[in-house]
Design a protein around this motif. Structure first.
Motif, PDB file in Angstrom:
ATOM      1  N   ARG A 115       0.594  -0.970  -0.046  1.00 52.00           N
ATOM      2  CA  ARG A 115      -0.021   0.183   0.031  1.00 52.00           C
ATOM      3  C   ARG A 115       0.740   1.212   0.062  1.00 52.00           C
ATOM      4  N   PHE A 116       1.946   1.351   0.819  1.00 49.78           N
ATOM      5  CA  PHE A 116       3.071   2.215   0.608  1.00 49.78           C
ATOM      6  C   PHE A 116       3.645   2.516  -0.555  1.00 49.78           C
ATOM      7  N   ALA A 175      10.329  13.240  -2.067  1.00 50.73           N
ATOM      8  CA  ALA A 175       9.078  13.889  -1.860  1.00 50.73           C
ATOM      9  C   ALA A 175       7.925  13.045  -1.641  1.00 50.73           C
ATOM     10  N   ALA A 176       7.823  12.194  -2.498  1.00 46.66           N
ATOM     11  CA  ALA A 176       6.745  11.272  -2.533  1.00 46.66           C
ATOM     12  C   ALA A 176       6.703  10.205  -1.419  1.00 46.66           C
ATOM     13  N   ALA A 232       1.282  10.474   5.704  1.00 47.01           N
ATOM     14  CA  ALA A 232      -0.143  10.143   5.563  1.00 47.01           C
ATOM     15  C   ALA A 232      -0.163   8.887   6.496  1.00 47.01           C
ATOM     16  N   GLY A 233       0.850   8.095   6.380  1.00 45.38           N
ATOM     17  CA  GLY A 233       0.698   6.746   7.026  1.00 45.38           C
ATOM     18  C   GLY A 233       0.793   6.956   8.871  1.00 45.38           C
ATOM     19  N   ARG A 234       1.738   8.158   8.852  1.00 39.09           N
ATOM     20  CA  ARG A 234       1.816   8.113  10.603  1.00 39.09           C
ATOM     21  C   ARG A 234       0.463   8.723  10.950  1.00 39.09           C
ATOM     22  N   GLY A 292      -0.948   6.041  13.402  1.00 45.01           N
ATOM     23  CA  GLY A 292      -0.178   6.474  14.701  1.00 45.01           C
ATOM     24  C   GLY A 292       1.440   6.464  14.540  1.00 45.01           C
ATOM     25  N   LYS A 293       2.068   7.312  15.261  1.00 45.75           N
ATOM     26  CA  LYS A 293       3.462   7.386  15.068  1.00 45.75           C
ATOM     27  C   LYS A 293       4.115   5.913  15.464  1.00 45.75           C
ATOM     28  N   LYS A 294       3.666   5.346  16.549  1.00 45.85           N
ATOM     29  CA  LYS A 294       4.265   4.237  17.125  1.00 45.85           C
ATOM     30  C   LYS A 294       3.935   2.963  16.257  1.00 45.85           C
ATOM     31  N   LYS A 295       2.843   2.721  15.728  1.00 39.92           N
ATOM     32  CA  LYS A 295       2.400   1.751  14.961  1.00 39.92           C
ATOM     33  C   LYS A 295       3.125   1.752  13.756  1.00 39.92           C
ATOM     34  N   PHE A 296       3.138   2.994  12.939  1.00 42.92           N
ATOM     35  CA  PHE A 296       3.722   3.289  11.743  1.00 42.92           C
ATOM     36  C   PHE A 296       5.251   2.941  11.875  1.00 42.92           C
TER      37      PHE A 296
END
Length: 56
Positions: free
Chosen positions: A12-13, A29-30, A37-39, A43-47
């Motif tokens: 997905r990323f 940049a992409a 967007a993922g964070r 969330g910061k920890k899970k990402f």
């Protein structure tokens, strides 16, 4: 090795990075936009855990 489209699989990323690159952004940049967007979504920890798993 193919990337999974499940969350944490990297597919997905990668797909989102390609989409953003297609809109005229540089690869760096992409990746930054996709990571941001993922964070926001996971969330910061899970990402961070998903990113660390992807680097292995």
């Amino acid at each position: 090795m193919s990337k999974s489209m499940k969350p944490g699989g990297g597919g997905r990323f990668a797909k989102f990075v390609k989409k953003v690159e297609g809109e005229g952004k540089s690869p760096e940049a992409a990746k930054a936009i996709a990571a941001s967007a993922g964070r926001a979504k996971y969330g910061k920890k899970k990402f961070a855990a998903m990113a660390a798993h992807g680097k292995k």
